[in-house]
Enzyme design. Structure first.
Site, PDB file in Angstrom:
ATOM      1  N   TYR A 182       0.853  -1.183   0.000  1.00  0.00           N
ATOM      2  CA  TYR A 182       0.000   0.000   0.000  1.00  0.00           C
ATOM      3  C   TYR A 182       0.899   1.247   0.000  1.00  0.00           C
ATOM      4  O   TYR A 182       2.064   1.183   0.414  1.00  0.00           O
ATOM      5  CB  TYR A 182      -0.887  -0.049   1.254  1.00  0.00           C
ATOM      6  CG  TYR A 182      -1.836   1.113   1.397  1.00  0.00           C
ATOM      7  CD1 TYR A 182      -2.860   1.312   0.476  1.00  0.00           C
ATOM      8  CD2 TYR A 182      -1.702   2.013   2.453  1.00  0.00           C
ATOM      9  CE1 TYR A 182      -3.720   2.380   0.605  1.00  0.00           C
ATOM     10  CE2 TYR A 182      -2.563   3.078   2.595  1.00  0.00           C
ATOM     11  CZ  TYR A 182      -3.568   3.269   1.662  1.00  0.00           C
ATOM     12  OH  TYR A 182      -4.423   4.332   1.787  1.00  0.00           O
ATOM     13  N   THR A 184       1.492   3.783   1.789  1.00  0.00           N
ATOM     14  CA  THR A 184       2.221   4.244   2.983  1.00  0.00           C
ATOM     15  C   THR A 184       3.245   3.233   3.484  1.00  0.00           C
ATOM     16  O   THR A 184       4.004   3.546   4.405  1.00  0.00           O
ATOM     17  CB  THR A 184       1.251   4.510   4.142  1.00  0.00           C
ATOM     18  OG1 THR A 184       0.595   3.283   4.458  1.00  0.00           O
ATOM     19  CG2 THR A 184       0.224   5.576   3.791  1.00  0.00           C
ATOM     20  N   LYS A 185       3.280   2.027   2.949  1.00  0.00           N
ATOM     21  CA  LYS A 185       4.127   0.977   3.513  1.00  0.00           C
ATOM     22  C   LYS A 185       5.590   1.145   3.078  1.00  0.00           C
ATOM     23  O   LYS A 185       5.880   1.903   2.165  1.00  0.00           O
ATOM     24  CB  LYS A 185       3.576  -0.403   3.140  1.00  0.00           C
ATOM     25  CG  LYS A 185       2.131  -0.618   3.590  1.00  0.00           C
ATOM     26  CD  LYS A 185       1.966  -0.635   5.116  1.00  0.00           C
ATOM     27  CE  LYS A 185       0.556  -0.371   5.585  1.00  0.00           C
ATOM     28  NZ  LYS A 185      -0.374  -1.472   5.482  1.00  0.00           N
ATOM     29  N   ASN A 186       6.484   0.427   3.729  1.00  0.00           N
ATOM     30  CA  ASN A 186       7.911   0.701   3.482  1.00  0.00           C
ATOM     31  C   ASN A 186       8.414   0.168   2.143  1.00  0.00           C
ATOM     32  O   ASN A 186       9.530   0.467   1.735  1.00  0.00           O
ATOM     33  CB  ASN A 186       8.790   0.260   4.656  1.00  0.00           C
ATOM     34  CG  ASN A 186       8.818  -1.233   4.849  1.00  0.00           C
ATOM     35  OD1 ASN A 186       7.824  -1.917   4.627  1.00  0.00           O
ATOM     36  ND2 ASN A 186       9.963  -1.754   5.258  1.00  0.00           N
TER      37      ASN A 186
END
Ligand SMILES: *Cc1c(COP(=O)(O)O)cnc(C)c1O
Length: 386
Positions: A182, A184-186
């Site tokens: 997604y 926002t994920k790293n």
């Protein structure tokens, strides 16, 4: 105060290389599941040190298909932490099973092995462990608690691409794992996810259920029929990843060590600068893990300041600093509170942590000045209300 532009809670680390990879995919003419998805799967399997990886449209899809492939259904219970994202429990309910919420450990906010032991029953079919904020759960203790029982372990590695426990990467620590890509994920593909597993049966079932229940082996068996032939052997879903997403993911995966290193440097800077703030409990990494710092969640200690968490967030927003809260515990959401009868007193550690939780911004494109600005804002606000 300052006229500085706001510092958002998150900005994706997507650069020219990612943009070029997506454009090249568009020009290739192959937009949906194709060669780039295959390459991304191979590389994620290597990262997780598992034999199988199935690229999907989200981590939610990966959690859903992993549990489905484990045979979770009506009459079964799945234990998971209350302090997680709603998708984790929603997929359990969607499969007709019962989500059994558990408390977390006070230090790392990962699921508490002792509380898992307390919630186990003869109906427990699976345990979902969430590597909260990028820190792997206490897997040895969890294995000890489950010893001698037929309980499958599903890792929610949505925060944890590249993390490791005792030198072993997440994604291969349990029976299956779900990664999230997604925005926002790293590691991001905009939207996307990956199921990794050491079990060929889980991978095969997930691959089939991700694409309408179409059986590829049947397709091969009847290859004399030609390339148009397929058989639907189960009522599957539409959870496949596209080559556009995979093209982005392949570049992000190559950059992952560098991106995670920058996160770790920001976390170290926060911990150094905010150590003096006695009203806050700072996140820590246990010695046996490699933490990837997807989140930097601080906890405002109860009664430490004249303001509460909501007011702390308001004041940070007033200074242009974006924050978030991970997570509103599942037992507090109307559906789980009313529908499943969970109450706050069942989760004392989660409740205590939640009351003060604030995630500070942490992402690779933050400059040292940005980090400094966040620290100064926190220190100033705390001074104003001490
Ligand atoms: C983001 C997240 C998910 C869901 O990921 P999607 O790819 O958006 O489906 C699941 N679990 C946790 C802990 C998450 O933070």
């Amino acid at each position: 105060m300052s006229e500085q532009a706001p510092l958002p809670f998150y900005r994706p680390a997507v650069g020219e290389e990612e943009i070029e990879a997506v454009v090249a995919t568009l020009r290739s003419g192959w937009l949906t599941t194709g060669p780039r998805v295959g390459e991304f799967e191979t590389r994620m399997a290597a990262l997780a040190e598992t034999p199988h990886a199935v690229a999907l449209s989200s981590a939610t899809a990966a959690l859903h298909l992993a549990l489905e492939a484990m045979g979770v259904g009506p009459g079964d219970e799945v234990i998971l932490p209350s302090l997680t994202f709603a998708a984790c429990a929603n997929v359990v309910v969607q499969l007709g099973a019962r989500p059994v919420l558990a408390d977390v450990c006070a230090d790392d906010l990962c699921i508490s092995p002792a509380d898992v032991e307390h919630r186990l029953s003869s109906r427990t079919r699976a345990l979902m462990v969430v590597h909260y904020g990028g820190q792997p759960c206490r897997m040895d203790e969890i294995e000890r608690v489950l010893a001698g029982r037929d309980v499958r372990v599903l890792e929610d590695a949505a925060h944890a691409s590249g993390a490791a426990y005792r030198g072993r990467p997440v994604g291969g620590l349990g029976d299956a794992a779900a990664f999230s890509f997604y925005a926002t994920k790293n590691l991001t593909t905009g939207e996307g996810g990956m199921l990794t597993t050491r079990h060929a049966e889980i991978a095969e079932r997930a691959r089939q259920m991700a694409l309408h229940g179409m059986d590829r082996d049947a397709w091969k068996r009847y290859s004399a029929e030609g390339s148009w032939y397929y058989e639907v052997t189960a009522p599957g879903y539409k959870y496949n990843m596209t080559d556009l997403q995979a093209a982005l993911g392949i570049v992000q995966l190559r950059r992952l060590p560098e991106l995670n290193a920058r996160r770790a440097a920001i976390a170290a800077a926060y911990s150094e600068r905010l150590r003096e703030v006695e009203a806050l409990r700072l996140p820590t990494a246990r010695p046996e893990v490699s933490h990837v710092w997807h989140l930097y969640p601080v906890r405002l200690l109860p009664g430490a300041l004249a303001i509460d968490r909501a007011e702390l967030i308001r004041r940070l927003t007033g200074r242009g600093i974006g924050t978030s809260v991970h997570f509103i515990p599942l037992h507090r959401h109307p559906y789980y509170r009313e529908g499943w009868g969970w109450s706050a007193s069942d989760f004392p550690v989660t409740e205590g942590a939640y009351a003060g939780l604030v995630s500070l911004p942490i992402y690779p494109s933050m400059t040292d000045q940005d980090v400094d600005r966040v620290c100064r804002a926190v220190v100033d606000i705390v001074r104003e209300v001490s």
